[in-house]
Design a protein around this motif. Structure first.
Motif, PDB file in Angstrom:
ATOM      1  N   UNK A 216       1.122  -1.370  -0.225  1.00 29.27           N
ATOM      2  CA  UNK A 216      -0.439   0.138  -0.041  1.00 29.27           C
ATOM      3  C   UNK A 216       0.661   1.260  -0.119  1.00 29.27           C
ATOM      4  N   UNK A 217       2.117   1.413   0.278  1.00 32.01           N
ATOM      5  CA  UNK A 217       3.121   2.083  -0.028  1.00 32.01           C
ATOM      6  C   UNK A 217       3.444   2.381  -1.323  1.00 32.01           C
ATOM      7  N   UNK A 218       2.001   3.561  -2.091  1.00 31.86           N
ATOM      8  CA  UNK A 218       1.530   4.404  -3.119  1.00 31.86           C
ATOM      9  C   UNK A 218       2.691   5.078  -3.565  1.00 31.86           C
ATOM     10  N   UNK A 219       2.983   5.660  -2.746  1.00 34.66           N
ATOM     11  CA  UNK A 219       3.894   7.123  -2.844  1.00 34.66           C
ATOM     12  C   UNK A 219       5.845   6.426  -2.399  1.00 34.66           C
ATOM     13  N   UNK A 220       5.675   5.372  -2.346  1.00 29.50           N
ATOM     14  CA  UNK A 220       6.789   4.884  -1.974  1.00 29.50           C
ATOM     15  C   UNK A 220       7.966   5.570  -1.349  1.00 29.50           C
ATOM     16  N   UNK A 221       7.357   5.975   0.017  1.00 29.61           N
ATOM     17  CA  UNK A 221       8.225   6.542   1.130  1.00 29.61           C
ATOM     18  C   UNK A 221       9.087   5.470   2.116  1.00 29.61           C
ATOM     19  N   UNK A 222       8.739   3.759   1.344  1.00 30.51           N
ATOM     20  CA  UNK A 222       9.229   2.817   2.497  1.00 30.51           C
ATOM     21  C   UNK A 222      10.723   1.999   1.309  1.00 30.51           C
ATOM     22  N   UNK A 223      10.738   3.203   0.556  1.00 32.82           N
ATOM     23  CA  UNK A 223      11.838   2.795  -1.104  1.00 32.82           C
ATOM     24  C   UNK A 223      13.032   3.318  -0.985  1.00 32.82           C
ATOM     25  N   UNK A 224      14.328   2.734  -0.444  1.00 27.75           N
ATOM     26  CA  UNK A 224      15.224   3.187  -0.332  1.00 27.75           C
ATOM     27  C   UNK A 224      15.976   4.016  -1.309  1.00 27.75           C
ATOM     28  N   UNK A 225      16.786   4.629  -1.718  1.00 25.16           N
ATOM     29  CA  UNK A 225      17.935   4.478  -2.894  1.00 25.16           C
ATOM     30  C   UNK A 225      19.045   3.961  -2.431  1.00 25.16           C
ATOM     31  N   UNK A 226      19.066   2.877  -3.744  1.00 26.09           N
ATOM     32  CA  UNK A 226      21.193   1.762  -3.512  1.00 26.09           C
ATOM     33  C   UNK A 226      20.883   2.218  -4.384  1.00 26.09           C
ATOM     34  N   UNK A 227      22.468   2.451  -4.144  1.00 34.11           N
ATOM     35  CA  UNK A 227      23.162   2.646  -5.581  1.00 34.11           C
ATOM     36  C   UNK A 227      24.727   1.936  -5.210  1.00 34.11           C
ATOM     37  N   UNK A 228      25.146   1.234  -6.977  1.00 28.28           N
ATOM     38  CA  UNK A 228      26.674   0.643  -6.455  1.00 28.28           C
ATOM     39  C   UNK A 228      26.223  -0.473  -7.400  1.00 28.28           C
ATOM     40  N   UNK A 229      27.406  -1.331  -7.651  1.00 33.89           N
ATOM     41  CA  UNK A 229      27.298  -2.437  -8.174  1.00 33.89           C
ATOM     42  C   UNK A 229      27.419  -3.685  -7.043  1.00 33.89           C
ATOM     43  N   UNK A 230      28.343  -5.151  -8.138  1.00 35.83           N
ATOM     44  CA  UNK A 230      28.472  -6.048  -7.308  1.00 35.83           C
ATOM     45  C   UNK A 230      30.390  -6.416  -6.619  1.00 35.83           C
ATOM     46  N   UNK A 231      30.764  -5.456  -8.048  1.00 39.28           N
ATOM     47  CA  UNK A 231      32.224  -5.723  -7.797  1.00 39.28           C
ATOM     48  C   UNK A 231      32.506  -4.275  -6.293  1.00 39.28           C
ATOM     49  N   UNK A 232      32.184  -3.607  -6.480  1.00 35.83           N
ATOM     50  CA  UNK A 232      32.518  -2.325  -5.133  1.00 35.83           C
ATOM     51  C   UNK A 232      31.595  -2.468  -4.512  1.00 35.83           C
ATOM     52  N   UNK A 233      30.128  -2.991  -4.055  1.00 34.04           N
ATOM     53  CA  UNK A 233      29.041  -3.068  -3.354  1.00 34.04           C
ATOM     54  C   UNK A 233      28.035  -1.628  -3.573  1.00 34.04           C
ATOM     55  N   UNK A 234      27.567  -2.357  -2.522  1.00 30.51           N
ATOM     56  CA  UNK A 234      26.105  -1.069  -2.766  1.00 30.51           C
ATOM     57  C   UNK A 234      26.305  -0.194  -1.727  1.00 30.51           C
ATOM     58  N   UNK A 235      25.080   1.361  -1.606  1.00 33.19           N
ATOM     59  CA  UNK A 235      24.846   1.943  -0.395  1.00 33.19           C
ATOM     60  C   UNK A 235      23.572   2.389  -0.547  1.00 33.19           C
ATOM     61  N   UNK A 236      23.007   2.195   0.378  1.00 31.97           N
ATOM     62  CA  UNK A 236      21.537   2.087   0.375  1.00 31.97           C
ATOM     63  C   UNK A 236      21.732   3.286   1.607  1.00 31.97           C
ATOM     64  N   UNK A 237      20.686   4.614   1.159  1.00 33.31           N
ATOM     65  CA  UNK A 237      20.192   5.733   2.184  1.00 33.31           C
ATOM     66  C   UNK A 237      18.953   6.155   1.959  1.00 33.31           C
ATOM     67  N   UNK A 238      18.205   6.431   2.889  1.00 37.92           N
ATOM     68  CA  UNK A 238      16.845   6.837   3.328  1.00 37.92           C
ATOM     69  C   UNK A 238      16.540   7.942   4.758  1.00 37.92           C
ATOM     70  N   UNK A 239      15.739   8.267   4.549  1.00 39.78           N
ATOM     71  CA  UNK A 239      15.489   9.530   5.727  1.00 39.78           C
ATOM     72  C   UNK A 239      13.872   8.826   6.330  1.00 39.78           C
ATOM     73  N   UNK A 240      13.749   8.783   8.014  1.00 39.61           N
ATOM     74  CA  UNK A 240      12.952   8.254   7.916  1.00 39.61           C
ATOM     75  C   UNK A 240      12.607   9.223   9.118  1.00 39.61           C
ATOM     76  N   UNK A 241      11.277  10.146   9.032  1.00 42.09           N
ATOM     77  CA  UNK A 241      10.783  10.825   9.801  1.00 42.09           C
ATOM     78  C   UNK A 241      10.064  10.392  11.259  1.00 42.09           C
ATOM     79  N   UNK A 242      10.311  10.743  12.313  1.00 41.72           N
ATOM     80  CA  UNK A 242       9.422  10.175  13.201  1.00 41.72           C
ATOM     81  C   UNK A 242       9.401  10.770  14.427  1.00 41.72           C
ATOM     82  N   UNK A 243       8.182  10.584  15.134  1.00 42.41           N
ATOM     83  CA  UNK A 243       7.985  12.163  16.075  1.00 42.41           C
ATOM     84  C   UNK A 243       8.122  12.119  17.209  1.00 42.41           C
ATOM     85  N   UNK A 244       8.842  12.954  17.458  1.00 42.45           N
ATOM     86  CA  UNK A 244       9.780  13.150  18.726  1.00 42.45           C
ATOM     87  C   UNK A 244       9.370  14.208  19.831  1.00 42.45           C
TER      88      UNK A 244
END
Length: 244
Positions: A216-244
């Motif tokens: 039900x995540x139609x806006x894609x807010x739970x999908x991270x950005x993932x870059x890289x390759x199988x040789x050098x490895x991958x990097x995942x980045x995401x920002x999570x808003x939490x009520x604090x």
């Protein structure tokens, strides 16, 4: 606040394929902060002007970390093999104009390349017994920019679920602020396609649109950005808003 309740699904897997407890209670919050406007990117910091999207609340799943305070470490690989993955999570305070949340405790955990979790096993939920080990689990404290980084491996997959990472965010005093999950981009040219399910391939894989947590995540807010390759490895980045 809107809460969506998902039906529980229990799939008993073959050897090295754990069953899935797929019940999920999702919380989709949007708040209007005073002052600054935050512009969203893939990963769901916010969408549109004067709004800040809170990371959806998801189930901890059937395999949460039993003693997270015992695993304060940035490298959570713990001997598991797979393509290197650097996980960068930025935590923001949705109650304060999405300002960076420093000093928060962030726990993550995920399955290995074969789809197995540490701290569990030897039962119908997961036939392979990894009850006495603690791989791919860890805790870090956010810095002044709200950032934590982990060194891990690209997660595998198991029946009934898309590839994912579990996250639990606590305040500095230990109060639970958010339990959520991170999804991965799919399709041609993505890291998911490059990894190809490791040795087990992608036959029988459950994609995000059919996953009972992410469907039900139609806006894609739970999908991270993932870059890289199988040789050098991958990097995942995401920002999570939490009520604090």
């Amino acid at each position: 606040m809107e809460r969506k309740n998902f039906l529980k699904s229990l799939l008993v897997g073959a050897i090295s394929t754990p069953a899935v407890l797929a019940a999920c209670s999702k919380e989709s919050d949007s708040v209007t902060p005073s002052g600054t406007t935050t512009t969203g990117t893939t990963g769901g910091t916010s969408t549109g002007s004067n709004s800040c999207t809170v990371a959806p609340t998801e189930t901890e799943g059937p395999f949460p970390t039993k003693a997270p305070a015992s695993y304060v470490r940035s490298d959570i690989t713990d001997g598991r093999t797979g393509y290197k993955l650097t996980v960068n999570i930025t935590v923001t305070n949705s109650s304060s104009s999405c300002a960076a949340l420093a000093g928060a405790l962030v726990d993550i955990w995920h399955c290995d390349a074969e789809g197995n979790y540490s701290e569990y096993g030897g039962s119908g939920m997961q036939s392979v017994n990894y009850a006495s080990v603690h791989f791919l689990r860890g805790r870090q404290t956010t810095n002044a920019n709200g950032l934590v980084s982990f060194t891990s491996i690209f997660p595998g997959w198991y029946s009934g679920r898309a590839t994912h990472i579990h996250v639990h965010v606590y305040s500095a005093s230990g109060t639970s602020l958010k339990v959520t999950q991170i999804a991965f981009p799919e399709g041609s040219g993505t890291a998911l396609a490059a990894v190809g399910g490791y040795a087990k391939g992608m036959t029988g894989y459950t994609y995000n649109k059919s996953d009972n947590v992410f469907s039900d995540d139609t806006a894609g807010v739970e999908i991270a950005t993932v870059t890289g390759n199988t040789t050098d490895g991958f990097t995942l980045a995401i920002s999570l808003g939490v009520p604090a």
